[in-house]
Design an enzyme around this catalytic site. Structure first.
Site, PDB file in Angstrom:
ATOM      1  N   ASP A  15      71.285   9.546 -12.461  1.00 45.66           N
ATOM      2  CA  ASP A  15      70.145  10.248 -13.058  1.00 45.66           C
ATOM      3  C   ASP A  15      70.659  11.379 -13.958  1.00 45.66           C
ATOM      4  O   ASP A  15      71.506  12.178 -13.528  1.00 45.66           O
ATOM      5  CB  ASP A  15      69.301  10.816 -11.904  1.00 45.66           C
ATOM      6  CG  ASP A  15      67.944  11.317 -12.352  1.00 45.66           C
ATOM      7  OD1 ASP A  15      67.419  10.822 -13.360  1.00 45.66           O
ATOM      8  OD2 ASP A  15      67.402  12.203 -11.652  1.00 45.66           O
ATOM      9  N   GLY A  19      60.245  19.329 -11.330  1.00 45.09           N
ATOM     10  CA  GLY A  19      60.046  20.408 -10.366  1.00 45.09           C
ATOM     11  C   GLY A  19      58.649  20.428  -9.757  1.00 45.09           C
ATOM     12  O   GLY A  19      57.846  19.508  -9.957  1.00 45.09           O
ATOM     13  N   SER A  68      71.857  12.228  -8.912  1.00 47.43           N
ATOM     14  CA  SER A  68      72.124  13.127 -10.035  1.00 47.43           C
ATOM     15  C   SER A  68      73.590  13.561  -9.968  1.00 47.43           C
ATOM     16  O   SER A  68      74.272  13.333  -8.949  1.00 47.43           O
ATOM     17  CB  SER A  68      71.227  14.363  -9.940  1.00 47.43           C
ATOM     18  OG  SER A  68      71.612  15.142  -8.816  1.00 47.43           O
ATOM     19  N   THR A  72      61.147  15.756  -6.277  1.00 50.62           N
ATOM     20  CA  THR A  72      60.508  16.934  -5.685  1.00 50.62           C
ATOM     21  C   THR A  72      59.698  16.608  -4.420  1.00 50.62           C
ATOM     22  O   THR A  72      59.764  17.344  -3.429  1.00 50.62           O
ATOM     23  CB  THR A  72      59.616  17.606  -6.754  1.00 50.62           C
ATOM     24  OG1 THR A  72      60.471  18.040  -7.820  1.00 50.62           O
ATOM     25  CG2 THR A  72      58.860  18.789  -6.195  1.00 50.62           C
ATOM     26  N   HIS A  78      59.780  10.570 -16.145  1.00 47.76           N
ATOM     27  CA  HIS A  78      60.479  11.574 -15.324  1.00 47.76           C
ATOM     28  C   HIS A  78      59.450  12.607 -14.877  1.00 47.76           C
ATOM     29  O   HIS A  78      58.347  12.678 -15.424  1.00 47.76           O
ATOM     30  CB  HIS A  78      61.567  12.276 -16.154  1.00 47.76           C
ATOM     31  CG  HIS A  78      62.814  11.465 -16.277  1.00 47.76           C
ATOM     32  ND1 HIS A  78      63.996  11.802 -15.658  1.00 47.76           N
ATOM     33  CD2 HIS A  78      63.051  10.302 -16.931  1.00 47.76           C
ATOM     34  CE1 HIS A  78      64.907  10.894 -15.949  1.00 47.76           C
ATOM     35  NE2 HIS A  78      64.373   9.970 -16.719  1.00 47.76           N
TER      36      HIS A  78
HETATM   37  P1  13P Z   1      60.219  15.405 -10.024  1.00 48.99           P
HETATM   38  O1  13P Z   1      60.773  16.785 -10.090  1.00 48.99           O
HETATM   39  O2  13P Z   1      58.800  15.369 -10.477  1.00 48.99           O
HETATM   40  O3  13P Z   1      60.376  14.795  -8.676  1.00 48.99           O
HETATM   41  O4  13P Z   1      61.038  14.495 -11.060  1.00 48.99           O
HETATM   42  C1  13P Z   1      62.292  13.989 -10.704  1.00 48.99           C
HETATM   43  C2  13P Z   1      63.005  13.370 -11.844  1.00 48.99           C
HETATM   44  O5  13P Z   1      62.493  13.208 -12.941  1.00 48.99           O
HETATM   45  C3  13P Z   1      64.381  12.951 -11.609  1.00 48.99           C
HETATM   46  O6  13P Z   1      64.992  12.469 -12.751  1.00 48.99           O
HETATM   47  O1  G3H Z   2      65.598  15.498 -12.657  1.00 42.75           O
HETATM   48  C1  G3H Z   2      66.417  15.979 -11.877  1.00 42.75           C
HETATM   49  C2  G3H Z   2      66.432  15.591 -10.449  1.00 42.75           C
HETATM   50  O2  G3H Z   2      65.342  16.160  -9.772  1.00 42.75           O
HETATM   51  C3  G3H Z   2      67.760  15.925  -9.820  1.00 42.75           C
HETATM   52  O3  G3H Z   2      67.903  17.287  -9.602  1.00 42.75           O
HETATM   53  O4  G3H Z   2      70.111  17.819 -10.622  1.00 42.75           O
HETATM   54  O5  G3H Z   2      69.084  19.316  -8.865  1.00 42.75           O
HETATM   55  O6  G3H Z   2      69.996  17.065  -8.252  1.00 42.75           O
HETATM   56  P1  G3H Z   2      69.380  17.912  -9.332  1.00 42.75           P
HETATM   57 ZN    ZN Z   3      64.375  13.524 -14.523  1.00 40.35          ZN
END
Ligand code: 13P
Ligand code: G3H
Ligand code: ZN
Length: 306
Positions: A81, A180, A50, A255, A209
């Site tokens: 991401d 989350g 991310s 998560t 996602h």
């Molecule tokens: P989770 O919070 O369910 O792990 O999803 C992560 C995600 O969609 C990252 O892009």
């Molecule tokens: O969907 C988001 C991912 O869980 C990444 O989270 O932006 O806190 O790294 P972050």
């Molecule tokens: Zn996501």
């Protein structure tokens, strides 16, 4: 084998009706857990960073992930991401990412389409795949907070128009998941009919996602070790198993690894207060995250597809 595009991995997955995990990393331990589990399962995998991860780890993190991906014995895509801008996507492409997401799903369709098209034109010129999103998931991401009343499921007709107009390679859709550790009360309802309706008109790989399972044994260990987390609920694995037969090919998971990392680190700090060697704290966390990635690969059905 090693570094391939997101589309290389996902087009085969969609046709084969299995899912491929896109696991978020922030450091060496998470990256190794993801890649080692994928290698042992002979599974393709996507390693996602991310913008928050990139801000945290900088070029050191990017270079390490790309280096490890190149060494891997299975196909690996390195993916941005939730990219928030054209500039962010270009930085990642220049650094060697093979896949980027441009996420303008919180904008109106016209803006979303225009911004995605711009990234697609530049990315495709250098052979990089692009993920886009239409519809709105709930939960919290780095740059956007979406409350329950703002969530809107993806409409099949808008999904088709959007993918045709943007030429994006894979499409993230809102079908009941959220980001989350708190995805709802009881078992979150996944709109399987909606996935199927979208899949009929969008032949491209679809993306789920917010797909973490939030394993309750890990949550219990986190709490027993002094962690504070309430109402943690994830997506049922049967919903994921079903979704991959319906058109979902990329399954995002962050998560579950965060929870696992924190539970193990807490346990070690609590049970062995004399321990101060980082390797003895982070090493077991890596081992346990690897076990979780392996379990996810099993659910997605991507083992032995490398
Ligand atoms: P989770 O919070 O369910 O792990 O999803 C992560 C995600 O969609 C990252 O892009
Ligand atoms: O969907 C988001 C991912 O869980 C990444 O989270 O932006 O806190 O790294 P972050
Ligand atoms: Zn996501």
């Amino acid at each position: 084998m090693s570094l391939v595009t997101g589309l290389d991995i996902l087009s085969v997955a969609r046709k084969g009706k299995y899912g491929v995990g896109a696991f978020n990393t922030n450091d060496m331990e998470i990256t190794q857990a993801i890649l080692e589990a994928a290698e042992e399962a002979h599974s393709p995998v996507i390693v996602s960073l991310s913008e928050g991860a990139i801000k945290y780890g900088g070029d050191a993190l990017i270079d390490m992930v790309i280096h490890e991906a190149k060494q891997a014995t299975v196909p690996v895509a390195v993916h941005l991401d939730h990219g928030s801008s054209y500039e962010s996507c270009m930085r990642c492409i220049r650094a060697g990412f093979t896949s980027v997401m441009i996420d303008k799903s919180h904008e109106d369709e016209e803006t979303n389409t225009r911004e995605v098209k711009r990234v697609v034109e530049a990315a495709h010129a250098v052979g990089v795949s692009v993920e886009a999103e239409i519809g709105r998931l709930g939960g919290i991401e780095e740059h956007v907070v979406v409350t329950e009343d703002q969530v809107s499921l993806t409409e099949p007709s808008e999904a088709k128009r959007f993918i045709d107009n943007t030429d994006a390679d894979f499409l993230a859709i809102a079908i009941g998941t959220s980001h989350g550790a708190n995805k709802g009360k009881g078992r979150p309802f996944i709109h399987h009919d909606r996935i199927k309706e979208i899949a009929v008109v969008v032949p491209q790989p679809l993306v789920m996602h917010g797909a973490s399972g939030v394993p309750q044994d890990i949550v219990a260990r986190l709490i027993a070790a002094g962690g504070k987390i309430e109402g943690a609920v994830g997506i049922h694995e049967d919903d994921v198993r079903k979704a991959v037969t319906e058109g979902i090919a990329k399954i995002n998971t962050d998560t579950d690894l965060r929870l696992t990392f924190t539970a193990v680190v807490r346990e070690i700090l609590m049970n062995t207060p004399e321990q101060f060697d980082p390797r003895k704290i982070l090493g077991p966390a890596r081992t346990e995250m690897k076990r979780i990635v392996a379990e996810r690969i099993d659910v997605f059905g991507s083992a032995n597809k490398a």
